[in-house]
Design a protein around this motif. Structure first.
Motif, mmCIF file in Angstrom:
data_model
loop_
_atom_site.group_PDB
_atom_site.id
_atom_site.type_symbol
_atom_site.label_atom_id
_atom_site.label_comp_id
_atom_site.label_asym_id
_atom_site.label_seq_id
_atom_site.Cartn_x
_atom_site.Cartn_y
_atom_site.Cartn_z
ATOM 1 N N LYS A 97 0.820 -1.222 0.000
ATOM 2 C CA LYS A 97 0.000 0.000 0.000
ATOM 3 C C LYS A 97 0.849 1.267 0.000
ATOM 4 C CE LYS A 97 -3.553 -2.241 2.780
ATOM 5 N NZ LYS A 97 -3.929 -2.460 4.182
ATOM 6 N N GLY A 98 2.176 1.102 0.128
ATOM 7 C CA GLY A 98 3.057 2.262 0.195
ATOM 8 C C GLY A 98 3.054 2.927 1.556
ATOM 9 N N ALA A 99 2.521 2.228 2.570
ATOM 10 C CA ALA A 99 2.464 2.800 3.920
ATOM 11 C C ALA A 99 3.813 2.629 4.616
ATOM 12 C CB ALA A 99 1.374 2.103 4.728
ATOM 13 N N LEU A 100 4.044 3.449 5.642
ATOM 14 C CA LEU A 100 5.279 3.339 6.407
ATOM 15 C C LEU A 100 5.227 2.109 7.306
ATOM 16 C CD1 LEU A 100 5.819 7.070 7.439
ATOM 17 C CD2 LEU A 100 6.981 5.812 5.631
ATOM 18 N N VAL A 101 6.317 1.364 7.328
ATOM 19 C CA VAL A 101 6.417 0.170 8.175
ATOM 20 C C VAL A 101 6.720 0.634 9.603
ATOM 21 C CG1 VAL A 101 7.783 -1.928 8.562
ATOM 22 C CG2 VAL A 101 7.186 -1.229 6.235
ATOM 23 N N PRO A 102 6.116 0.011 10.618
ATOM 24 C CA PRO A 102 6.342 0.439 12.011
ATOM 25 C C PRO A 102 7.823 0.488 12.381
ATOM 26 C CG PRO A 102 4.597 -1.204 11.919
ATOM 27 C CD PRO A 102 5.181 -1.113 10.540
ATOM 28 N N ASP A 103 8.167 1.495 13.180
ATOM 29 C CA ASP A 103 9.559 1.735 13.555
ATOM 30 C C ASP A 103 10.257 0.512 14.130
ATOM 31 O OD1 ASP A 103 9.068 4.294 12.767
ATOM 32 O OD2 ASP A 103 9.330 5.216 14.730
ATOM 33 N N GLU A 104 9.559 -0.185 15.037
ATOM 34 C CA GLU A 104 10.252 -1.282 15.729
ATOM 35 C C GLU A 104 10.721 -2.363 14.754
ATOM 36 O OE1 GLU A 104 5.785 -2.084 16.193
ATOM 37 O OE2 GLU A 104 7.112 -0.355 16.411
#
Length: 199
Positions: free
Chosen positions: A55-62
């Motif tokens: 989806k082009g979303a940001l992957v969670p930081d952790e």
């Protein structure tokens, strides 16, 4: 040498990173590539990230921090590395600072490629067209609507890294609209300045 390359999708980070890898004998660590490899391998982290990447979303930081932390301990990262696609947020930048401190490492520079949004869209569309023409798969995150969202994410979120790294004296902006050779020369000049002792 340890450096972060910043710039929206299609800015030319991959091209410049490839040249720096050859010139300095360091490795390029693209979180996008590392995440895509994890997805392809079906690892737990890859499965977590799969839908977000499509989806082009940001992957969670952790998730991203875990991948980066493990990767920079590999033997081939000993001479240094270029981080491409990480950090994307101020919290990731802080996490990167913390993990580098823990490993007794530090960044030498943060170089941002500045490019016009309209040019970015045409570059990414051209890249997708070239891949399709060569019979190669087009990345799902290179679809025009996904690219536009990624550019918006960069402008709204990742651009906040500018003041974060300016405050630390690490940020350098280069004109990504110039020719590949000119961009390379600008980057080399910034890195030479970053490595010179302060007078």
């Amino acid at each position: 040498m340890r450096l972060v390359l910043l710039g929206p999708p299609g800015a030319g980070k991959g091209t410049q990173a490839e040249r720096l890898v050859k010139k300095h004998g360091i490795i390029q660590l693209s979180t996008g590539d590392m995440l895509r490899a994890a997805v392809a391998a079906g690892t737990p982290v890859g499965l977590e990230a799969k839908d977000l990447i499509a989806k082009g979303a940001l992957v969670p930081d952790e998730i991203v921090v875990r991948i980066v932390s493990d990767r920079i301990e590999e033997p081939d990262a000993r001479n240094g590395f270029i981080l491409d696609g990480f950090p994307r947020t101020v919290s990731q930048a802080q996490a990167l600072d913390d993990l580098l401190d823990d490993k007794d490492m530090k960044l030498d520079a943060v170089v941002e490629l500045k490019v016009d949004d309209g040019v970015l869209m045409s570059r990414v569309e051209r890249r997708a067209g070239e891949l399709a023409a060569a019979g190669k798969p087009v990345r799902s995150d290179d679809a025009p609507e996904v690219v536009r969202r990624r550019i918006d994410d960069y402008n709204n979120v990742t651009s906040q890294l500018r003041p974060f790294y300016q405050e630390k004296g690490l940020h350098a902006a280069v004109d990504g609209m110039a020719s590949i050779e000119d961009v390379a020369a600008q980057i080399d000049a910034e890195l030479a300045a970053a490595r010179s002792p302060a007078t």
